[in-house]
Each structure stands twice: as structure tokens, then as C-alpha cells.
Motif scaffolding. Sequence first.
Motif, short mmCIF file in Angstrom:
data_model
loop_
_atom_site.label_atom_id
_atom_site.label_comp_id
_atom_site.label_asym_id
_atom_site.label_seq_id
_atom_site.Cartn_x
_atom_site.Cartn_y
_atom_site.Cartn_z
N THR A 1 -3.27 -8.39 10.13
CA THR A 1 -3.21 -7.95 8.74
C THR A 1 -3.45 -9.12 7.81
N VAL B 1 -6.21 -10.36 4.08
CA VAL B 1 -7.45 -10.18 3.32
C VAL B 1 -8.53 -11.00 4.03
N GLN C 1 -9.24 -5.96 2.24
CA GLN C 1 -7.92 -5.91 2.85
C GLN C 1 -7.96 -5.16 4.18
N THR D 1 -5.20 -3.84 6.99
CA THR D 1 -3.77 -3.64 7.28
C THR D 1 -3.65 -2.91 8.62
#
Length: 123
Positions: free
Chosen positions: A91, A93, A118, A120
Motif C-alpha cells: 500500500t 502512492v 494510490q 491500497t
Amino acid sequence: QVQLVESGGGLVQAGGSLRLSCAASGRTFYSYTMGWFRQVPGKEREFVAGINWSGVNTYYKHSVKGRFTISRDNVKNTVYLQMNSLKPEDTAVYHCAATPLEIATMTDEYQYWGQGTQVTVSS
């Protein structure tokens, strides 16, 4: 001058896959080594993967080797990062970057940067 725009990020469960894309503008894209970096809040940006101008040479952060694959299409001016077997610790950016150097893994070796996308990974 090279402008970079990332896409393809999102939310995925652990063990899943995502493919990031980085579209580049500029006629000299083919001459740059491209890299993917990632950053989490409070930590330094870290190198993930790199590919030289021809696509022949690729190199990876140890923890992603065997799970991530970097590639490029010099006709489409795009570099990709295929991410498989994702883990929560992936996880971050993710940013793509361009450098005139043949091999580069440090942030200050890269000249151009995208804004990031991003990723996640939920457990």
C-alpha cells in the motif's frame, strides 16, 4: 521535457493484482530509463522497479521481485507495472519517473516525475 501521468491504482484485496500505467508526453520518451517508486506518509520515497530505454534491462526492489513486472511500449509512450500477489505492505502512492541514466534507483537520479496513483491493499 517529459510529462508523466499515472493511472490504474485502486483498492484490492491481498493476493490480488493491479496494473499501473504511466503515459508520457514528449518525443524523446524512448531515450529515457523509466522507474516506478512508491511512498507512504511519513516515509521516504522508495525505488520499486526500473527499465532501460530499450526494455532489455529491468531491475527490482528485492521485496517485489517475482511479484511485480515492469515493461514499456515505446510506440505508445507508456510504461507499465504489473503487480501480482499484492500484500498490505505494498500500500502506497506509486509514482513513475524518467531519467537519462542507463540504471538508476535513487530519487535524485530521476529528472521527471508523475503525480502518483494510490494503491491500497486490504488484508
